[in-house]
Design a protein around this motif. Structure first.
Motif: not given
Length: 391
Positions: A280, A366, A359, A349, A363
Motif C-alpha cells: 500500500d 485512491n 469506504v 471498493f 479509498e
C-alpha cells in the motif's frame, strides 16, 4: 465532402469497420472530432487517408487493414492500382478515384506498379515518438519470454492488466468484456492464428498513441501493471516486502531499472530503515498525483455522503443510493441494466473480497486517482464527477 461531416465522423461504408473500445471514451471522442475537422484542410492524399482512418477512432488504421486483408489473406499480397482503388472504395473511405490513384502513385515511389498491404498500413500508421516506440517494444519483449518474435493470445491474456483499464475501473464493463474487446484487436477478421507479431503489436498501439497527447501519459498507461503485478503475487495488501522480494517482483513488471536502481528505490521508500515496505505504501508513493481541483471535486463527492458529525467513512449502500447509474454509457446504450452497472462499480471498493461495507476518503480518493490518469483535461474529469454524483 466536408459538408457531409457536420462536425461528426462519417460512418457509412459498404463494409463496416469494427472499432473496439480502446482509449477512454473522452479521449476517443476528441481524437475523432479533431481528425474529422482536419480532413477538410489537407490536400495530401496520404495524410487525408490517415485522418479518415483516425476519424473512426484509435483503431481506425487497423480497421482499414482488416478491410484489405478480408480480400487478401496474405498481408504480403501485391496490389496493383486498380485493386487498390477498388478496395479503398469498398472500405467506405471518402476519397475520389483520382485521389486513390494519386495516393497509389505516392506509395509506389519506385514505380513497381504494385504495393503490399503491409507497406500500405505501415505508411498510414501514425508515427510514435522514440520513447513510445521503446515502451511498446518493452511490453512486447516482456510477453515474448522465449524471444521467438511472436506472442500468443494466451500470453496477453495472462499478463494484460484488465484491472487498470478505464472501462473496468469505472464499472462500465466486466473484466471478461474488457479482455475480449482488447484481444479482438489482434484477431483479424476471424482468421486468427493465435499469434501476435511485434509489428501487429506496434500497429495496435500506434493507433492508441494518437489519442494520448503526452508521452508521460502514454508511458504510464503502458506501465500501469506495477500495482497489479505486486498484488498478483502478494494477495495481502499489507504484506511487508523485504528488499529482495521488492527487487525481484519489480523485475517481473518489465520496468527498465537495474538491480542497483531498484535497491536504491527500496532504500528511498524505506525511509524509516525498517528493512521492509508495504504494498500500500509503495502504491501510494508511485501513484500519480491529482491536481488540487480534481482532489477537491472528489472530496466534495465523498462529503456529500456524510450526514453525521465525526463520520469518516461511507457505506456501500450510501454509494448505491446516490451514484447516478443513468449517466453511465453502458446503461444509456442499453447494453447493461442499472443493477449490473451498479454492481460492477461497487466492486471497485470491495478489494480482493475483503469487504467491510465501508469506504474511507482515502479509498475513495485512491479509486478516482486511477480514473484520473486516463482523463487528460480537468474540465472533463469535473464533468464526470458532477454527472455521476449530481453535484
Amino acid at each position: 465532402m466536408c459538408d457531409m461531416y457536420q462536425g461528426k465522423p462519417h460512418t457509412s461504408s459498404n463494409i463496416a469497420w469494427h472499432r473496439p473500445q480502446s482509449a477512454s471514451s473522452l479521449q476517443e471522442e476528441e481524437l475523432i472530432q479533431k481528425s474529422t475537422r482536419a480532413v477538410c484542410h489537407t490536400t495530401d492524399p496520404l495524410e487525408k487517408l490517415r485522418l479518415l482512418c483516425l476519424s473512426r477512432g484509435a483503431t481506425g488504421v487497423l480497421g482499414l487493414g482488416r478491410v484489405f486483408r478480408r480480400f487478401y489473406k496474405d498481408g504480403n499480397k501485391k496490389l496493383n492500382k486498380e485493386e487498390f482503388v477498388n478496395i479503398l472504395s469498398l472500405s467506405g473511405v471518402e476519397m475520389t478515384k483520382e485521389e486513390g490513384e494519386e495516393l497509389f502513385d505516392m506509395l509506389d515511389s519506385e514505380n513497381h506498379g504494385t504495393i503490399s498491404i503491409d507497406k500500405l498500413i505501415e505508411k498510414i500508421r501514425p508515427p510514435m515518438s522514440d520513447s513510445r516506440h521503446a515502451v511498446v517494444e518493452q511490453a512486447f519483449r516482456k510477453l515474448d519470454k522465449a524471444g521467438e518474435g511472436a506472442i500468443t493470445i494466451d500470453d496477453i491474456r495472462k499478463l494484460y492488466a484488465v484491472e487498470s483499464h478505464p472501462r473496468y475501473m469505472s464499472g462500465e464493463e466486466t473484466s471478461e468484456v474488457v479482455m475480449a474487446r482488447f484481444l479482438e484487436n489482434f484477431e483479424i477478421d476471424g482468421s486468427a492464428d493465435g499469434k501476435v507479431t511485434l509489428e501487429e503489436f506496434m500497429n495496435y498501439y500506434s493507433g492508441i498513441s494518437v489519442s494520448i497527447e503526452k508521452d508521460s501519459f502514454f508511458d504510464l498507461m503502458m506501465r500501469q501493471s506495477y500495482k497489479l503485478v505486486f498484488r498478483r503475487l502478494y494477495k495481502d495488501d499489507n504484506k511487508e516486502l523485504n528488499k529482495e522480494e521488492f527487487v525481484n517482483t519489480l523485475s517481473l513488471t518489465g520496468v527498465e531499472m537495474t538491480k542497483e536502481e531498484s535497491e536504491q528505490l527500496f532504500d528511498v521508500l524505506d525511509s524509516g530503515n525498517h528493512g521492509t515496505i508495504s504494498i500500500d505504501k509503495l502504491i501510494e508513493k508511485i501513484r500519480p498525483p491529482m491536481s488540487d481541483s480534481r482532489r477537491a471535486i472528489v472530496e466534495q463527492a465523498f462529503r456529500k455522503f456524510l450526514h453525521k458529525p465525526g463520520e469518516s467513512a461511507i457505506t456501500i449502500d450510501a454509494i448505491r443510493n446516490l451514484y447516478a447509474v443513468e449517466s453511465q454509457p453502458r446503461y444509456m446504450s442499453g447494453e447493461e441494466t442499472s443493477e449490473v452497472v451498479m454492481a460492477r462499480f461497487l466492486e471497485n471498493f470491495e478489494i480482493d473480497g475483503s469487504a467491510d461495507g465501508k469506504v474511507t476518503l482515502e479509498e475513495f480518493m485512491n479509486y478516482y486517482s486511477g480514473i484520473s490518469v486516463s482523463i487528460e483535461h480537468d474540465s472533463y474529469f469535473d464533468l464526470m464527477m458532477r454527472q455521476s454524483y449530481k453535484l
